[in-house]
Structure formats: structure tokens, C-alpha cells
Design a protein around this motif. Structure first.
Motif, PDB file in Angstrom:
ATOM      1  N   GLU A  54       0.828  -1.209   0.000  1.00  0.00           N
ATOM      2  CA  GLU A  54       0.000   0.000   0.000  1.00  0.00           C
ATOM      3  C   GLU A  54       0.860   1.256   0.000  1.00  0.00           C
ATOM      4  O   GLU A  54       0.511   2.257  -0.601  1.00  0.00           O
TER       5      GLU A  54
ATOM      6  N   ARG B 175      -8.718  -1.237   0.154  1.00  0.00           N
ATOM      7  CA  ARG B 175      -9.252  -0.602   1.356  1.00  0.00           C
ATOM      8  C   ARG B 175     -10.755  -0.708   1.471  1.00  0.00           C
ATOM      9  O   ARG B 175     -11.382   0.087   2.171  1.00  0.00           O
TER      10      ARG B 175
ATOM     11  N   ARG C  88     -16.710   0.096   3.298  1.00  0.00           N
ATOM     12  CA  ARG C  88     -15.491   0.670   3.862  1.00  0.00           C
ATOM     13  C   ARG C  88     -15.566   0.727   5.385  1.00  0.00           C
ATOM     14  O   ARG C  88     -14.738   1.345   6.040  1.00  0.00           O
TER      15      ARG C  88
END
Ligand SMILES: [Zn+2]
Length: 99
Positions: free
Chosen positions: A35, A79, A87
Motif C-alpha cells: 500500500e 481498502r 469501507r
């Protein structure tokens, strides 16, 4: 040149996000280094768009510009819940030793 804030030796240890969806309880993992790498590419591109010299590698930046949308998408995908797309998740970082 910038001092590394990470105390961990990345050659010895792997850091991974463990995320758990609050909607459907799905658990998934994402590598912290991955990431960071993707996030770095996105930032690099923002730099180019501002057309300021960022002290860097313009060639690489220009190249990454083409991919930045897919990079952003990829980061986005990591994510959110792979199962329901939410989320709303809990996150913790897991550290383990490389073998
Ligand atoms: Zn979910």
C-alpha cells in the motif's frame, strides 16, 4: 536522505493490515509495504501535475502518470471489503518475521 521512522527491519519483518468488515465479518489482509508503494506512486503523480520540481525522477513520474488511475483504483480496492464493498471495517497491523 530522509530518516526512516520505521523501527522494524523490513528485511526481517513483514507488516500486514488485517481488516475485518463490520458489515459482513469478512476478514482480509493487505501488505503495508504494498500500500505504501502504491500510495507513493499516486503522490509522485500529484507532484507532476502540480508541475513543480519535486527533486526527482521525472522519467519515472511521467511513466507512473499513465498508471495512476489504476493505482488509485487498486489502493481503493485494497481498502474496502472484497466481499460486500463496504469501507466500514476494523483494522489492525500484524507483524511477523520473514522466514
Ligand atoms: Zn463486507
Amino acid at each position: 536522505m530522509s530518516p526512516k521512522s520505521a523501527k522494524l527491519d523490513s528485511k526481517k519483518y513483514v507488516q500486514e493490515y488485517k481488516r475485518k468488515c463490520r458489515e459482513c465479518k469478512k476478514v482480509w489482509h493487505s501488505l503495508v509495504s504494498r500500500e505504501k508503494e502504491i500510495g507513493g506512486n499516486v503522490k509522485l503523480n500529484a507532484c507532476v501535475q502540480a508541475s513543480t520540481a519535486c527533486g526527482g525522477n521525472l522519467g519515472a513520474a511521467t511513466q507512473s502518470k499513465r498508471n495512476v488511475e489504476s493505482q488509485q483504483e487498486l489502493l481503493d480496492k485494497l481498502r474496502k471489503c472484497p466481499s460486500c464493498g463496504s469501507r466500514n471495517y476494523a483494522e489492525e497491523i500484524i507483524i511477523y518475521e520473514k522466514k
